[in-house]
Structure formats: C-alpha cells, structure tokens
Design a protein around this motif. Structure first.
Motif, PDB file in Angstrom:
ATOM      1  N   ALA A  23      -9.780  11.748 -44.246  1.00  0.00           N
ATOM      2  CA  ALA A  23      -8.671  10.917 -43.798  1.00  0.00           C
ATOM      3  C   ALA A  23      -7.356  11.634 -44.062  1.00  0.00           C
ATOM      4  N   VAL A  24      -6.517  11.739 -43.044  1.00  0.00           N
ATOM      5  CA  VAL A  24      -5.251  12.461 -43.120  1.00  0.00           C
ATOM      6  C   VAL A  24      -4.106  11.473 -43.058  1.00  0.00           C
ATOM      7  N   SER A  25      -3.131  11.628 -43.954  1.00  0.00           N
ATOM      8  CA  SER A  25      -1.945  10.790 -43.947  1.00  0.00           C
ATOM      9  C   SER A  25      -0.730  11.622 -44.318  1.00  0.00           C
ATOM     10  N   GLY A  26       0.456  11.092 -44.033  1.00  0.00           N
ATOM     11  CA  GLY A  26       1.702  11.754 -44.372  1.00  0.00           C
ATOM     12  C   GLY A  26       2.240  12.646 -43.266  1.00  0.00           C
ATOM     13  N   ARG A  27       1.368  13.335 -42.590  1.00  0.00           N
ATOM     14  CA  ARG A  27       1.710  14.161 -41.441  1.00  0.00           C
ATOM     15  C   ARG A  27       0.482  14.271 -40.562  1.00  0.00           C
ATOM     16  N   THR A  28       0.513  13.612 -39.434  1.00  0.00           N
ATOM     17  CA  THR A  28      -0.649  13.550 -38.557  1.00  0.00           C
ATOM     18  C   THR A  28      -0.372  14.107 -37.168  1.00  0.00           C
ATOM     19  N   GLU A  44     -17.530  32.072 -53.831  1.00  0.00           N
ATOM     20  CA  GLU A  44     -16.234  31.897 -53.196  1.00  0.00           C
ATOM     21  C   GLU A  44     -16.288  30.768 -52.178  1.00  0.00           C
ATOM     22  N   ARG A  45     -15.119  30.219 -51.899  1.00  0.00           N
ATOM     23  CA  ARG A  45     -15.022  29.204 -50.871  1.00  0.00           C
ATOM     24  C   ARG A  45     -15.357  29.824 -49.516  1.00  0.00           C
ATOM     25  N   GLU A  46     -16.226  29.169 -48.748  1.00  0.00           N
ATOM     26  CA  GLU A  46     -16.661  29.720 -47.484  1.00  0.00           C
ATOM     27  C   GLU A  46     -16.408  28.753 -46.335  1.00  0.00           C
ATOM     28  N   PHE A  47     -16.142  29.333 -45.190  1.00  0.00           N
ATOM     29  CA  PHE A  47     -15.892  28.583 -43.977  1.00  0.00           C
ATOM     30  C   PHE A  47     -17.151  27.890 -43.494  1.00  0.00           C
ATOM     31  N   VAL A  48     -17.007  26.649 -43.028  1.00  0.00           N
ATOM     32  CA  VAL A  48     -18.125  25.888 -42.487  1.00  0.00           C
ATOM     33  C   VAL A  48     -17.918  25.591 -41.009  1.00  0.00           C
ATOM     34  N   ALA A  49     -16.799  24.947 -40.668  1.00  0.00           N
ATOM     35  CA  ALA A  49     -16.549  24.541 -39.289  1.00  0.00           C
ATOM     36  C   ALA A  49     -15.065  24.312 -39.093  1.00  0.00           C
ATOM     37  N   ALA A  50     -14.600  24.433 -37.854  1.00  0.00           N
ATOM     38  CA  ALA A  50     -13.199  24.199 -37.531  1.00  0.00           C
ATOM     39  C   ALA A  50     -13.079  23.607 -36.142  1.00  0.00           C
ATOM     40  N   MET A  51     -11.983  22.877 -35.935  1.00  0.00           N
ATOM     41  CA  MET A  51     -11.673  22.273 -34.649  1.00  0.00           C
ATOM     42  C   MET A  51     -10.212  22.540 -34.345  1.00  0.00           C
ATOM     43  N   ALA A  52      -9.948  23.216 -33.237  1.00  0.00           N
ATOM     44  CA  ALA A  52      -8.588  23.491 -32.804  1.00  0.00           C
ATOM     45  C   ALA A  52      -8.007  22.294 -32.061  1.00  0.00           C
ATOM     46  N   TRP A  53      -6.683  22.202 -32.028  1.00  0.00           N
ATOM     47  CA  TRP A  53      -6.038  21.052 -31.400  1.00  0.00           C
ATOM     48  C   TRP A  53      -6.333  20.980 -29.913  1.00  0.00           C
ATOM     49  N   VAL A  54      -6.635  22.127 -29.290  1.00  0.00           N
ATOM     50  CA  VAL A  54      -6.979  22.139 -27.877  1.00  0.00           C
ATOM     51  C   VAL A  54      -8.414  21.685 -27.633  1.00  0.00           C
ATOM     52  N   SER A  62     -24.475  29.986 -40.547  1.00  0.00           N
ATOM     53  CA  SER A  62     -25.417  29.312 -41.422  1.00  0.00           C
ATOM     54  C   SER A  62     -25.584  27.824 -41.107  1.00  0.00           C
ATOM     55  N   VAL A  63     -24.628  27.228 -40.383  1.00  0.00           N
ATOM     56  CA  VAL A  63     -24.697  25.799 -40.093  1.00  0.00           C
ATOM     57  C   VAL A  63     -24.761  25.498 -38.602  1.00  0.00           C
ATOM     58  N   LYS A  64     -24.626  26.505 -37.768  1.00  0.00           N
ATOM     59  CA  LYS A  64     -24.626  26.291 -36.329  1.00  0.00           C
ATOM     60  C   LYS A  64     -25.933  25.640 -35.889  1.00  0.00           C
ATOM     61  N   GLY A  65     -25.821  24.600 -35.081  1.00  0.00           N
ATOM     62  CA  GLY A  65     -26.980  23.859 -34.629  1.00  0.00           C
ATOM     63  C   GLY A  65     -27.369  22.717 -35.529  1.00  0.00           C
ATOM     64  N   ARG A  66     -26.816  22.669 -36.742  1.00  0.00           N
ATOM     65  CA  ARG A  66     -27.120  21.597 -37.689  1.00  0.00           C
ATOM     66  C   ARG A  66     -25.909  20.712 -37.978  1.00  0.00           C
ATOM     67  N   PHE A  67     -24.714  21.292 -38.003  1.00  0.00           N
ATOM     68  CA  PHE A  67     -23.490  20.566 -38.339  1.00  0.00           C
ATOM     69  C   PHE A  67     -22.628  20.401 -37.089  1.00  0.00           C
ATOM     70  N   THR A  68     -21.865  19.312 -37.049  1.00  0.00           N
ATOM     71  CA  THR A  68     -20.941  19.054 -35.950  1.00  0.00           C
ATOM     72  C   THR A  68     -19.621  18.544 -36.505  1.00  0.00           C
ATOM     73  N   ILE A  69     -18.519  19.189 -36.119  1.00  0.00           N
ATOM     74  CA  ILE A  69     -17.198  18.729 -36.500  1.00  0.00           C
ATOM     75  C   ILE A  69     -16.618  17.919 -35.345  1.00  0.00           C
ATOM     76  N   SER A  70     -15.946  16.828 -35.669  1.00  0.00           N
ATOM     77  CA  SER A  70     -15.332  15.985 -34.656  1.00  0.00           C
ATOM     78  C   SER A  70     -14.142  15.263 -35.269  1.00  0.00           C
ATOM     79  N   GLY A  71     -13.360  14.612 -34.428  1.00  0.00           N
ATOM     80  CA  GLY A  71     -12.202  13.889 -34.906  1.00  0.00           C
ATOM     81  C   GLY A  71     -11.996  12.593 -34.154  1.00  0.00           C
ATOM     82  N   ASP A  72     -11.327  11.660 -34.803  1.00  0.00           N
ATOM     83  CA  ASP A  72     -10.950  10.381 -34.220  1.00  0.00           C
ATOM     84  C   ASP A  72      -9.448  10.260 -34.382  1.00  0.00           C
ATOM     85  N   ASN A  73      -8.708  10.499 -33.305  1.00  0.00           N
ATOM     86  CA  ASN A  73      -7.250  10.481 -33.380  1.00  0.00           C
ATOM     87  C   ASN A  73      -6.703   9.111 -33.785  1.00  0.00           C
TER      88      ASN A  73
END
Length: 126
Positions: A23-28, A44-54, A62-73
């Motif tokens: 959950a994001v607040s303060g600047r959305t 070390e901290r490792e990258f899992v998934a990302a979603m660009a604004w476009v 290591s997670v492709k096909g198993r994990f899905t990133i999504s957003g609810d504006n």
C-alpha cells in the motif's frame, strides 16, 4: 512523506501460494517503476519483479512463470502473486518505488529506487 507498507507474508508449504500487497501513501503520482525485492539471511537483496508506469512487467529468471506483479490504481496498491512456492523463495520481501521521468540505473538495481517498505516475511517449508 511517502510510505510503502507490505502485507500478506506468512508461512506456507512448498507448492502453495501467497499474495503480497504494498500500500502506497503520501505520494501516489508521477511514479516510474514499482518493484519487489527479497533478501534472505546472509544474502544480498535481489530483484524479484517490476512494473513500469507504461504497463510493462519484468521478472527475475528464478520466479518467471510463478510470480505475477500487478497494481490497482484505485487502491494505490501493488501486488505480488506468488504461486508454486519453493523453499528457496524464503526471504523478507520488500516493495520499492522510483519516481519521476527516468531511473538512476537498471530496474534490477536496488539503488535505482527512491522509497522502500519495511518488508514482510515469507517462509516456505519443504
């Protein structure tokens, strides 16, 4: 001030599923990329998934096909759906945000992000 708060972590058997929320607040507005990283003890901290604004999404091999990133504006929330979980997925999971028109570096680099949540623990047992 910007706040990112993760939730949804817990313990699950191998092969199970979890859905993490950030959950994001303060600047959305004016965000460039939202991402999930993870960090296991002694690693070390490792990258899992990302979603660009476009709308494009990116995943670690290591997670492709198993994990899905999504957003609810409407809810100002980013999700990470994790299926077919493995013991090696055990880690603290963090959400991160970059703001503006460009990133400082690659989406896989933690240094490219401006704000971070405090993390949520995911434990997968065999």
């Amino acid at each position: 001030q910007v706040q990112l708060v993760e939730s949804g972590g817990g313990s699950v058997q191998a092969g199970g599923s979890l859905r993490l929320s950030c959950a994001v607040s303060g600047r959305t507005f004016n965000w460039h990329t939202m991402a999930w990283f993870r960090q296991a003890p002694g690693k070390e901290r490792e990258f899992v998934a990302a979603m660009a604004w476009v709308g494009n999404t990116y995943y670690a091999d290591s997670v492709k096909g198993r994990f899905t990133i999504s957003g609810d504006n409407a809810k100002n929330t980013v999700y990470l759906q994790m299926n077919s979980l493995k013991p090696e997925d055990t880690a603290v999971y963090y959400c991160a945000a970059s703001w503006g028109t460009t990133m400082r570096g690659s989406r896989e680099d933690p240094g490219s992000y401006d704000d971070w949540g405090m993390g949520t623990q995911v434990t997968v047992s065999s």
